[in-house]
Design a protein around this motif. Structure first.
Motif, PDB file in Angstrom:
ATOM      1  N   LEU A  17       1.279  -0.986   0.237  1.00 59.33           N
ATOM      2  CA  LEU A  17       0.269  -0.055  -0.018  1.00 59.33           C
ATOM      3  C   LEU A  17       0.831   1.087   0.325  1.00 59.33           C
ATOM      4  CD1 LEU A  17      -3.089  -1.351   2.639  1.00 59.33           C
ATOM      5  CD2 LEU A  17      -3.145  -0.788  -0.573  1.00 59.33           C
ATOM      6  N   LEU A  18       2.403   1.029   0.434  1.00 57.46           N
ATOM      7  CA  LEU A  18       3.036   2.052   0.151  1.00 57.46           C
ATOM      8  C   LEU A  18       3.168   2.740  -0.890  1.00 57.46           C
ATOM      9  CD1 LEU A  18       4.630   4.128   1.862  1.00 57.46           C
ATOM     10  CD2 LEU A  18       6.421   2.796   3.000  1.00 57.46           C
ATOM     11  N   GLU A  19       4.197   1.284  -1.965  1.00 64.04           N
ATOM     12  CA  GLU A  19       4.356   2.067  -2.853  1.00 64.04           C
ATOM     13  C   GLU A  19       2.677   2.315  -3.860  1.00 64.04           C
ATOM     14  OE1 GLU A  19       5.391  -1.243  -3.783  1.00 64.04           O
ATOM     15  OE2 GLU A  19       7.440  -1.463  -3.606  1.00 64.04           O
ATOM     16  N   LEU A  20       1.468   1.996  -3.447  1.00 65.05           N
ATOM     17  CA  LEU A  20       0.938   3.105  -4.223  1.00 65.05           C
ATOM     18  C   LEU A  20       0.226   4.384  -3.920  1.00 65.05           C
ATOM     19  CD1 LEU A  20      -2.277   2.925  -5.517  1.00 65.05           C
ATOM     20  CD2 LEU A  20      -3.278   2.108  -3.122  1.00 65.05           C
ATOM     21  N   CYS A  21       0.978   4.551  -2.179  1.00 63.25           N
ATOM     22  CA  CYS A  21       0.306   5.667  -1.945  1.00 63.25           C
ATOM     23  C   CYS A  21       1.694   6.898  -2.765  1.00 63.25           C
ATOM     24  CB  CYS A  21       0.738   5.835  -0.746  1.00 63.25           C
ATOM     25  SG  CYS A  21      -0.961   5.255   0.444  1.00 63.25           S
ATOM     26  N   VAL A  22       2.672   6.368  -2.459  1.00 68.86           N
ATOM     27  CA  VAL A  22       4.164   6.889  -3.222  1.00 68.86           C
ATOM     28  C   VAL A  22       3.420   7.091  -4.296  1.00 68.86           C
ATOM     29  CG1 VAL A  22       6.329   6.806  -4.316  1.00 68.86           C
ATOM     30  CG2 VAL A  22       5.600   6.074  -1.630  1.00 68.86           C
ATOM     31  N   LEU A  23       3.368   6.282  -5.025  1.00 61.01           N
ATOM     32  CA  LEU A  23       2.876   7.107  -6.847  1.00 61.01           C
ATOM     33  C   LEU A  23       1.288   7.699  -6.525  1.00 61.01           C
ATOM     34  CD1 LEU A  23       3.014   2.973  -8.834  1.00 61.01           C
ATOM     35  CD2 LEU A  23       4.784   5.692  -8.917  1.00 61.01           C
ATOM     36  N   ILE A  36       7.234  14.522   0.078  1.00 60.08           N
ATOM     37  CA  ILE A  36       6.118  13.483   0.531  1.00 60.08           C
ATOM     38  C   ILE A  36       5.755  12.281   1.650  1.00 60.08           C
ATOM     39  CG2 ILE A  36       6.103  11.058  -0.947  1.00 60.08           C
ATOM     40  CD1 ILE A  36       7.358  11.911  -3.424  1.00 60.08           C
ATOM     41  N   ALA A  37       6.919  12.362   2.300  1.00 59.64           N
ATOM     42  CA  ALA A  37       7.350  11.735   2.724  1.00 59.64           C
ATOM     43  C   ALA A  37       6.275  12.203   4.339  1.00 59.64           C
ATOM     44  CB  ALA A  37       8.962  10.671   4.436  1.00 59.64           C
ATOM     45  N   THR A  52      12.626   5.284   3.990  1.00 57.89           N
ATOM     46  CA  THR A  52      11.368   3.833   3.413  1.00 57.89           C
ATOM     47  C   THR A  52      10.909   4.666   2.607  1.00 57.89           C
ATOM     48  OG1 THR A  52       9.961   3.288   5.488  1.00 57.89           O
ATOM     49  CG2 THR A  52       8.761   2.281   3.917  1.00 57.89           C
ATOM     50  N   ILE A  53      11.047   5.825   2.166  1.00 54.00           N
ATOM     51  CA  ILE A  53      10.426   6.235   0.885  1.00 54.00           C
ATOM     52  C   ILE A  53      11.674   6.647  -0.031  1.00 54.00           C
ATOM     53  CG2 ILE A  53       9.530   8.816  -0.603  1.00 54.00           C
ATOM     54  CD1 ILE A  53       7.886   7.249   1.480  1.00 54.00           C
ATOM     55  N   TYR A  54      12.527   6.988   0.674  1.00 50.63           N
ATOM     56  CA  TYR A  54      13.275   7.082  -0.611  1.00 50.63           C
ATOM     57  C   TYR A  54      13.931   5.995  -1.607  1.00 50.63           C
ATOM     58  CZ  TYR A  54      14.284  11.638   1.731  1.00 50.63           C
ATOM     59  OH  TYR A  54      14.122  13.321   1.105  1.00 50.63           O
ATOM     60  N   PRO A  55      14.046   4.547  -0.756  1.00 55.98           N
ATOM     61  CA  PRO A  55      14.322   3.399  -1.140  1.00 55.98           C
ATOM     62  C   PRO A  55      13.369   3.337  -2.450  1.00 55.98           C
ATOM     63  CG  PRO A  55      14.638   3.119   1.001  1.00 55.98           C
ATOM     64  CD  PRO A  55      14.183   4.607   0.722  1.00 55.98           C
ATOM     65  N   ILE A  56      12.289   3.267  -2.677  1.00 55.69           N
ATOM     66  CA  ILE A  56      10.614   2.838  -3.428  1.00 55.69           C
ATOM     67  C   ILE A  56      11.163   4.026  -4.726  1.00 55.69           C
ATOM     68  CG2 ILE A  56       8.510   3.301  -3.417  1.00 55.69           C
ATOM     69  CD1 ILE A  56       8.252   2.802  -0.279  1.00 55.69           C
ATOM     70  N   LEU A  57      11.009   5.483  -3.650  1.00 57.31           N
ATOM     71  CA  LEU A  57      11.495   5.929  -4.888  1.00 57.31           C
ATOM     72  C   LEU A  57      12.774   5.639  -6.065  1.00 57.31           C
ATOM     73  CD1 LEU A  57      11.257   9.739  -2.874  1.00 57.31           C
ATOM     74  CD2 LEU A  57       9.699   8.460  -5.031  1.00 57.31           C
ATOM     75  N   SER A  58      13.945   5.120  -5.668  1.00 55.10           N
ATOM     76  CA  SER A  58      15.128   4.854  -6.378  1.00 55.10           C
ATOM     77  C   SER A  58      14.618   4.339  -7.505  1.00 55.10           C
ATOM     78  CB  SER A  58      16.549   4.041  -5.199  1.00 55.10           C
ATOM     79  OG  SER A  58      17.171   4.154  -6.354  1.00 55.10           O
ATOM     80  N   ARG A  59      13.408   2.797  -6.722  1.00 57.31           N
ATOM     81  CA  ARG A  59      13.330   1.613  -7.398  1.00 57.31           C
ATOM     82  C   ARG A  59      12.553   2.294  -8.769  1.00 57.31           C
ATOM     83  NH1 ARG A  59       9.282  -1.703  -6.196  1.00 57.31           N
ATOM     84  NH2 ARG A  59       9.463  -1.035  -3.734  1.00 57.31           N
ATOM     85  N   PHE A  60      11.613   3.168  -8.268  1.00 56.72           N
ATOM     86  CA  PHE A  60      10.454   3.789  -9.241  1.00 56.72           C
ATOM     87  C   PHE A  60      11.665   4.426 -10.776  1.00 56.72           C
ATOM     88  CE2 PHE A  60       6.824   4.051  -6.189  1.00 56.72           C
ATOM     89  CZ  PHE A  60       6.967   2.371  -6.194  1.00 56.72           C
TER      90      PHE A  60
END
Length: 113
Positions: A17-23, A36-37, A52-60
């Motif tokens: 759900l966090l990935e969905l919310c970041v997008l 964003i955080a 937690t946010i920055y690794p997701i953004l990097s992967r995105f």
């Protein structure tokens, strides 16, 4: 044992759900990672931090879902801003549809509980 199971299940649910919310947070405009955080920290139940946010953004970024722009800051080093690519917007649309289907499906099972 129930507490451990619940904690693990909750963690796994939050990750997706966090990935969905970041997008979804990026659908309106480009944003700085800290913003964003900050915005998502106010979402009840997500329980996450900046780390937690920055690794997701990097992967995105690697997956072509977001583009980045460095913008000079008068208050310190340049800031990296993120915004959705066309691919990111399309994936967000698909994820929102999938989420709605799951949410609605769960509701039909749990009604009256």
């Amino acid at each position: 044992m129930d507490a451990d199971f619940l904690a693990n299940w909750t963690t796994q649910m939050r990750k997706g759900l966090l990935e969905l919310c970041v997008l979804a947070t990026l659908k309106g405009d480009r944003m700085y990672g800290y913003d964003i955080a900050k915005r998502l920290s106010g979402v009840n139940g997500l329980v996450m931090g900046e780390g937690t946010i920055y690794p997701i953004l990097s992967r995105f970024k690697k997956e072509g879902l977001v583009d980045t722009t460095l913008v000079e800051s008068p208050e310190g080093p340049a800031r990296k801003y993120y915004q959705l690519t066309a691919r990111g917007r399309l994936l967000l649309t698909k994820m929102m549809k999938a989420w709605a289907e799951v949410r609605d499906g769960i509701e039909t099972v749990t009604v009256g509980e």
